[in-house]
Design an enzyme around this catalytic site. Structure first.
Site, PDB file in Angstrom:
ATOM      1  N   ASP A   1      41.571  36.154  16.432  1.00  0.00           N
ATOM      2  CA  ASP A   1      42.046  36.809  15.220  1.00  0.00           C
ATOM      3  C   ASP A   1      41.079  36.695  14.042  1.00  0.00           C
ATOM      4  OD1 ASP A   1      42.467  34.097  14.913  1.00  0.00           O
ATOM      5  OD2 ASP A   1      44.653  34.232  14.830  1.00  0.00           O
TER       6      ASP A   1
ATOM      7  N   ASP B   1      46.224  19.442  17.663  1.00  0.00           N
ATOM      8  CA  ASP B   1      46.199  20.170  18.934  1.00  0.00           C
ATOM      9  C   ASP B   1      44.770  20.543  19.290  1.00  0.00           C
ATOM     10  OD1 ASP B   1      49.071  20.235  19.168  1.00  0.00           O
ATOM     11  OD2 ASP B   1      49.053  21.769  17.596  1.00  0.00           O
TER      12      ASP B   1
ATOM     13  N   ASP C   1      42.651  23.025  21.970  1.00  0.00           N
ATOM     14  CA  ASP C   1      42.680  24.097  22.959  1.00  0.00           C
ATOM     15  C   ASP C   1      41.305  24.238  23.603  1.00  0.00           C
ATOM     16  OD1 ASP C   1      45.291  24.553  22.228  1.00  0.00           O
ATOM     17  OD2 ASP C   1      44.795  26.177  20.840  1.00  0.00           O
TER      18      ASP C   1
END
Length: 451
Positions: A143, A64, A66
């Site tokens: 995070d 993936d 982003d």
């Protein structure tokens, strides 16, 4: 976070030039590159961000990709006809190229002092967050430090605001900001710490793991459907055994799988062997590109409680079939309050469990009926995992493995029509030693009679 912290982040900016890192555009999907270049050409800042940058720097191949940008979701939608806007909690743009989706997020702001945007916090937890900001603020909102590095498509450099590159080299996971505050904002970050540590083979810094004991109960307030998704990421991505061991070691297992934690607390070494072997086998299948199913995984994790409940009810005089059905229903119902396992998987789990006692019924009709059951293969694989429970279970697994290799008629000849012990339990017989067949009598009409 306060303005002082944001200023310190700006001062800590480290730019790793193209010559100083190993990221190559050959390892970035063409769809992600299209999005990055179009945003950049339109005058916006565009960065590959998060796990993709982390994994590329570690030499991995992300699935993936982003993108972070100063373009708003509406700006992105105007640039891409193949774009759809999603989310209320976090407004995002999804740019779709065939089967690939590139997630584009606008830089998140660190405060709402200017009155713009849309943020809603309940008991310290962010339930909605659509406040736009700068790249520095966006980095602080992420995070873990290793997830807060940005690959700049304009000059192919990596921008590191919080020390992510140092953590990559040190193989450590640090949270950005105060860990307790960040976990209260989103308790699932505790699970992400475990999952990332298992995936990357990193250690969780003590500052990041210290709040687990106090804040672990917050996981009970997370939507069960979200915890189901997290459990799949933990256990079906090729590092399930490490994730399980870390989850237990960190004291978080009981908040995700209370029945599993209770059963293991009883000191059942055979159950631990079954769970760890099941997870290890699953990891192996993932590594080989083979299919895996959540149903088998959850059947493994919850087996100890189902087995113990069923045995308890049987010893109290309950019908065996009813006892197993009740035990499965009870355990599944409790588990689904924490992790929402879809019904299509719980049905398979219950079938795998209910077939286990039937493996002990070595009788001709019942053996062939079980062999024809659509869940036989999954249930048999489960039986093999149970070998550590007792010598008898191990022998039973070997018997069924051998039986499957025999021709139909040979196996039929080796099986009794009826064979039980004084206690009503059916005894296995050796499939390799066929019985003598009775000679058929010839009828007076010339037709063969019954044996």
């Amino acid at each position: 976070m306060n303005p002082t912290t944001r200023n310190e982040a700006r001062l800590a900016l480290r730019i790793i030039t193209r010559e100083q890192h190993t990221i190559s555009r050959k390892n970035i999907s063409k769809a992600a590159l299209r999005v990055l270049y179009r945003l950049n050409d339109a005058g916006y800042n565009a960065y590959l961000v998060g796990g993709a940058v982390r994994d590329l720097l570690l030499g991995g191949h992300p699935k993936d990709f982003d993108v972070a940008t100063n373009a708003t979701p509406d700006d992105v939608k105007k640039l891409f006809r193949n774009c759809r806007l999603i989310g209320r909690r976090f407004r995002l743009a999804h740019v779709v190229y065939g089967n690939e989706i590139i997630e584009v997020a606008t830089f998140r702001g660190a405060s709402e002092d200017d009155g713009e945007g849309d943020r809603h916090i309940v008991d310290g937890r962010i339930v909605r967050d659509n406040v736009w900001g700068t790249i520095e603020e966006d980095a602080l909102r992420r995070d873990f430090r290793v997830n807060a590095m940005y690959y700049d498509i304009s000059d192919f450099s990596v921008r590191d605001y919080v020390g992510g590159m140092h953590d990559l080299q040190d193989h450590a996971l640090h949270l950005i900001g105060d860990p307790a505050t960040r976990y209260r904002e989103d308790p699932v970050r505790m699970l992400r710490a475990v999952r990332l540590a298992a995936k990357l083979d990193f250690r969780i810094d003590p500052s990041a793991s210290a709040p687990f004991a106090e804040l672990g109960p917050l996981l009970s307030g997370v939507a069960p459907a979200r915890l189901f998704d997290e459990s799949l990421k933990m256990f079906l991505a090729g590092h399930g055994l490490k994730s399980f061991r870390l989850l237990e070691q960190c004291g978080l297992l009981k908040f995700m799988f209370p029945a599993t934690a209770r059963a293991l607390k009883r000191g059942d070494s055979a159950l631990r062997s079954l769970i760890e072997s099941g997870l290890e086998n699953t990891d192996g299948r993932v590594a080989e590109g083979k299919s895996v199913t959540p149903a088998f995984l959850f059947a493994v994790l919850l087996w100890g409680e189902v087995r113990d409940l069923a045995h308890t009810w049987v010893t109290h005089g309950k019908d065996a079939g009813d006892a197993w059905a009740r035990a499965a229903t009870h355990v599944v119902a409790e588990q689904c309050q924490r992790v929402a396992i879809p019904r299509r998987f719980t049905i398979t789990m219950e079938e795998i469990w209910s077939l286990q006692p039937r493996f002990e019924q070595i009788q001709r009709k019942k053996v062939f009926r079980l062999l024809a059951h659509p869940r036989f293969r999954a249930a048999f694989d489960f039986l093999l995992l149970r070998a550590a429970e007792s010598t008898a279970i191990g022998d039973l697994g070997q018997w069924w493995a051998h039986a499957q290799q025999l021709p139909h008629e040979t196996l039929a000849d080796a099986l009794p029509l009826h064979q039980t012990t004084a206690t009503g339990e059916l005894e296995p017989v050796r499939a390799g030693a066929p019985r003598k067949r009775k000679r058929r009598r010839k009828s007076t009409t010339g037709k063969s009679g019954t044996a």
